[in-house]
Every structure is written in structure tokens, then in C-alpha cells.
Design a protein around this motif. Sequence first.
Motif, PDB file in Angstrom:
ATOM      1  N   THR A 150       0.832  -1.196   0.000  1.00 59.40           N
ATOM      2  CA  THR A 150       0.000   0.000   0.000  1.00 59.40           C
ATOM      3  C   THR A 150       0.873   1.255   0.000  1.00 59.40           C
ATOM      4  O   THR A 150       1.778   1.393   0.821  1.00 59.40           O
ATOM      5  CB  THR A 150      -0.920   0.016   1.237  1.00 59.40           C
ATOM      6  OG1 THR A 150      -1.759  -1.146   1.183  1.00 59.40           O
ATOM      7  CG2 THR A 150      -1.784   1.257   1.268  1.00 59.40           C
ATOM      8  N   GLY A 151       0.624   2.130  -0.968  1.00 63.16           N
ATOM      9  CA  GLY A 151       1.421   3.338  -1.106  1.00 63.16           C
ATOM     10  C   GLY A 151       2.527   3.226  -2.127  1.00 63.16           C
ATOM     11  O   GLY A 151       3.174   4.215  -2.465  1.00 63.16           O
ATOM     12  N   GLY A 208       1.192   2.234 -12.477  1.00 63.94           N
ATOM     13  CA  GLY A 208       0.304   2.385 -11.335  1.00 63.94           C
ATOM     14  C   GLY A 208      -1.084   2.866 -11.674  1.00 63.94           C
ATOM     15  O   GLY A 208      -1.840   3.257 -10.780  1.00 63.94           O
ATOM     16  N   ASN A 209      -1.459   2.816 -12.968  1.00 61.06           N
ATOM     17  CA  ASN A 209      -2.779   3.285 -13.398  1.00 61.06           C
ATOM     18  C   ASN A 209      -3.724   2.111 -13.620  1.00 61.06           C
ATOM     19  O   ASN A 209      -3.313   1.065 -14.139  1.00 61.06           O
ATOM     20  CB  ASN A 209      -2.655   4.080 -14.703  1.00 61.06           C
ATOM     21  CG  ASN A 209      -1.737   5.276 -14.553  1.00 61.06           C
ATOM     22  OD1 ASN A 209      -1.873   6.053 -13.616  1.00 61.06           O
ATOM     23  ND2 ASN A 209      -0.782   5.419 -15.480  1.00 61.06           N
ATOM     24  N   PRO A 210      -5.017   2.260 -13.268  1.00 54.14           N
ATOM     25  CA  PRO A 210      -5.988   1.192 -13.527  1.00 54.14           C
ATOM     26  C   PRO A 210      -6.036   0.844 -15.010  1.00 54.14           C
ATOM     27  O   PRO A 210      -5.918   1.730 -15.864  1.00 54.14           O
ATOM     28  CB  PRO A 210      -7.312   1.800 -13.057  1.00 54.14           C
ATOM     29  CG  PRO A 210      -6.930   2.858 -12.072  1.00 54.14           C
ATOM     30  CD  PRO A 210      -5.621   3.417 -12.579  1.00 54.14           C
ATOM     31  N   THR A 211      -6.204  -0.441 -15.329  1.00 51.17           N
ATOM     32  CA  THR A 211      -6.234  -0.867 -16.728  1.00 51.17           C
ATOM     33  C   THR A 211      -7.251  -1.970 -16.943  1.00 51.17           C
ATOM     34  O   THR A 211      -7.562  -2.731 -16.023  1.00 51.17           O
ATOM     35  CB  THR A 211      -4.849  -1.364 -17.181  1.00 51.17           C
ATOM     36  OG1 THR A 211      -4.891  -1.726 -18.563  1.00 51.17           O
ATOM     37  CG2 THR A 211      -4.410  -2.581 -16.376  1.00 51.17           C
ATOM     38  N   GLN A 212      -7.772  -2.042 -18.177  1.00 50.10           N
ATOM     39  CA  GLN A 212      -8.645  -3.137 -18.598  1.00 50.10           C
ATOM     40  C   GLN A 212      -7.929  -4.083 -19.553  1.00 50.10           C
ATOM     41  O   GLN A 212      -8.495  -5.090 -19.970  1.00 50.10           O
ATOM     42  CB  GLN A 212      -9.900  -2.588 -19.276  1.00 50.10           C
ATOM     43  CG  GLN A 212     -10.896  -1.938 -18.326  1.00 50.10           C
ATOM     44  CD  GLN A 212     -12.213  -1.623 -19.017  1.00 50.10           C
ATOM     45  OE1 GLN A 212     -12.278  -0.738 -19.864  1.00 50.10           O
ATOM     46  NE2 GLN A 212     -13.260  -2.354 -18.661  1.00 50.10           N
ATOM     47  N   HIS A 228      -5.264  -1.974   2.061  1.00 52.45           N
ATOM     48  CA  HIS A 228      -4.141  -2.228   2.967  1.00 52.45           C
ATOM     49  C   HIS A 228      -4.325  -3.516   3.762  1.00 52.45           C
ATOM     50  O   HIS A 228      -3.335  -4.144   4.177  1.00 52.45           O
ATOM     51  CB  HIS A 228      -3.966  -1.047   3.930  1.00 52.45           C
ATOM     52  CG  HIS A 228      -5.082  -0.872   4.904  1.00 52.45           C
ATOM     53  ND1 HIS A 228      -6.280  -0.290   4.563  1.00 52.45           N
ATOM     54  CD2 HIS A 228      -5.186  -1.222   6.214  1.00 52.45           C
ATOM     55  CE1 HIS A 228      -7.080  -0.278   5.622  1.00 52.45           C
ATOM     56  NE2 HIS A 228      -6.439  -0.833   6.631  1.00 52.45           N
ATOM     57  N   LYS A 229      -5.582  -3.964   3.942  1.00 57.63           N
ATOM     58  CA  LYS A 229      -5.808  -5.203   4.679  1.00 57.63           C
ATOM     59  C   LYS A 229      -5.340  -6.412   3.857  1.00 57.63           C
ATOM     60  O   LYS A 229      -4.743  -7.352   4.398  1.00 57.63           O
ATOM     61  CB  LYS A 229      -7.294  -5.330   5.029  1.00 57.63           C
ATOM     62  CG  LYS A 229      -7.780  -4.261   5.996  1.00 57.63           C
ATOM     63  CD  LYS A 229      -9.267  -4.398   6.297  1.00 57.63           C
ATOM     64  CE  LYS A 229      -9.724  -3.292   7.238  1.00 57.63           C
ATOM     65  NZ  LYS A 229     -11.168  -3.387   7.557  1.00 57.63           N
ATOM     66  N   GLY A 230      -5.616  -6.368   2.554  1.00 55.29           N
ATOM     67  CA  GLY A 230      -5.145  -7.435   1.691  1.00 55.29           C
ATOM     68  C   GLY A 230      -3.632  -7.468   1.609  1.00 55.29           C
ATOM     69  O   GLY A 230      -3.020  -8.546   1.588  1.00 55.29           O
ATOM     70  N   TYR A 231      -3.025  -6.298   1.566  1.00 53.49           N
ATOM     71  CA  TYR A 231      -1.553  -6.203   1.585  1.00 53.49           C
ATOM     72  C   TYR A 231      -1.012  -6.867   2.842  1.00 53.49           C
ATOM     73  O   TYR A 231      -0.051  -7.647   2.800  1.00 53.49           O
ATOM     74  CB  TYR A 231      -1.152  -4.730   1.486  1.00 53.49           C
ATOM     75  CG  TYR A 231       0.187  -4.354   2.066  1.00 53.49           C
ATOM     76  CD1 TYR A 231       1.348  -5.036   1.729  1.00 53.49           C
ATOM     77  CD2 TYR A 231       0.293  -3.280   2.956  1.00 53.49           C
ATOM     78  CE1 TYR A 231       2.578  -4.668   2.265  1.00 53.49           C
ATOM     79  CE2 TYR A 231       1.506  -2.905   3.491  1.00 53.49           C
ATOM     80  CZ  TYR A 231       2.647  -3.606   3.149  1.00 53.49           C
ATOM     81  OH  TYR A 231       3.848  -3.242   3.684  1.00 53.49           O
TER      82      TYR A 231
END
Length: 350
Positions: A150-151, A208-212, A228-231
Motif C-alpha cells: 500500500t502506497g 500504477g494506473n488502472p487498466t482493462q 491495505h488489509k489485503g496487503y
Amino acid sequence: MAHKLFTSDELSTFTIKVLEKVGVNAENASLVADTLIQAELRGVESHGVVRLPLYVKRILQGGTKANPCLKKVAEGPATAIIDGDSGMGQIASYHAIKLAMDKARRNGIGAVGVRNSSHFGTAAYYTMVALKEDMIGIALTNSPTVIAPTGGITPLLGNNPWSIAVPAGKYLPIVVDFAISVVARGKIRLAALKNEKIPYGWANDSAGNPTQDPLEALKGAMMPIGGHKGYGMALAIDLLAGVLTGSSFGPWVKNQEDVSSPQNVGHFFVAIDIDKFMPVEDFKNRVDALIERIKSSRLATGCEKIYIPGELEYLCQKERSRKGIPVSQESQQKLSILGKEVGVPFPALS
């Protein structure tokens, strides 16, 4: 795209023959084939026969040993570490969960780690082995890096799948099995194979950009469940399956596509003998009570039923056992090519 239905026997026979052609002995070939076919039956196609070409390629290129020599490198009354000798992960993993169960019978709980392994298929395959003897099964594995902390934008952790299987009485057992990323990386590979877009929120590209675009997603980072919980979960699993077992961990786990190099993946298995805590029937009745309460709770708008984890997979397995397993045209082509390369006709063309 067009799909064709195959029986589990057709796909299993093909898989076994292919593996035997590249040097895998009959026992190991049968085990690996079973893990792939069970995944197909349960609707987890990303971990089914689509994996076979890469497994074979890794064997032929030296990254995976066809018939590893498993060895215990540490052992206590309730614990052990197995060296998988760079074999297919299914081989060491099956032995590990069975050993954990043996230890649980004597001690109430058994925990067995595996080092120097590779991709082991679906985690639920091993936890469901424990179900057969009224035990709770837990399986964890680390994997090549796909999740950024995260981050950050650099992938440093795997999607690190885990599973827990818990027996019930009159209801189906509870079987939880998922990776820490929003979806398994195999589903993005499958989308790339089918030339399909992926939903936003599954992955980011390398910037770091969302992609399809599944191809860009494979170059970037998978999105963890719960942010962050999944991380944190991915990190915790790597501490058990990677750091504690003596295998590679974090960014040092080799990518499966690096076919000439051992991956040194780590796994961690736990078996719990319920009878050492309370009578099994009492436990199952308590699980049933919880399931019943969940299933009888108020439904959200638009929902007709509440399912327990593992229930949909069971229903899929029941249907596919009766009707057949659908295999996409793209996967058929890849398996046909593989069959020609090793001299085993794929059923669609035989």
C-alpha cells in the motif's frame, strides 16, 4: 468463443499421458492430473488444464523436476519441513498435508511447511483432503510478486492464495479458497488468452494506473482485496509459507514463466483433529447451526439465496460431472499443439 464439452476422464487421460511422455512417473502424473481436473470440475478453469503447457515447458527446460526426491529437512512431534526438490508443487503438497494429518491424529494439530517447490494448483485441493477424515485443513502458499505494498507501485508480494476447509453435518462443508488479489492472476492470463478485457479494479499497469488490458495488467500490479488489509494478509502468508519454511519469499520467488529456473516457492499446511477438541458430531452440529442461521437470514434486494463458501463450486462440480467440462477454443488449440509436440493426440482431434 466456442467451447466444447469433455468428460473428466478424457481430460485426465490426456493430461496423464502428456506428463508421462515428458518423464513424470505414473503416480505423480495421476496426482497432478487430478488436481487440474478437480479445478475444472469446480469451475476454477484458471487452475485447470490451461496450466498443463507451462508445466510441461518447465519440465523440458529444467525449471521443474519431473520426479523430485522429497526429503524431510526438519521434524518435531507436530511439525515438519519438506524439501520439494524443485518438483511440481502438487507432489510435495499432497505429501505435506497427509503428513500434517498424521501428526494431528497424535497431537491434535499438525503443521508442515514445504520449501523448494513450485505452483501447487488450487489450495482447496489439499484442505479438502483433510475433510475426508473429519479434520480441518488449512493451506497457504506464496507466489511470484504481483501485489505492491500500500502506497507503492512496485510488486513485492505474491497474491499468496490460502484455503481453509471445515466439515459440517447435514450441510456441505465450508471451503474457503481465494488469492489475496481481487482475482487470481490466472484469470487475467485466461482473459489475455481469450482476447478479453478485464474489469477496472482488478489490476494496475506498470505506471500504477488502472487498466482493462490483461497484457498491461500482467506487466503491472494486481489489486489486493480490502486495500491495505489485503496487503497485510499477503505479507502474513509469505511470512509463514516463505520465511518460516526456508523457501524464497517476497521479490525473490522466481516467476513461473522463467522456465529454466527453479521457483523455490513455499507452502504451509495445517491439519486440526477436531476430535482432540470436542466430539466430531458436536462440532458438526455447531457448524450446521451457524450455516443454518446464515442461510435463514434476511436477503438483500435482488438476491434469492445465500451461499456458503464452497457451495457454488460443489454445484458446479455436480453439473460438470454430469454434463461435461467446457474447454474454450483457445485452450483446445493450445492443448492440441502440446499434444502434437509430445505425441499424445488431444481428444478433440483424435
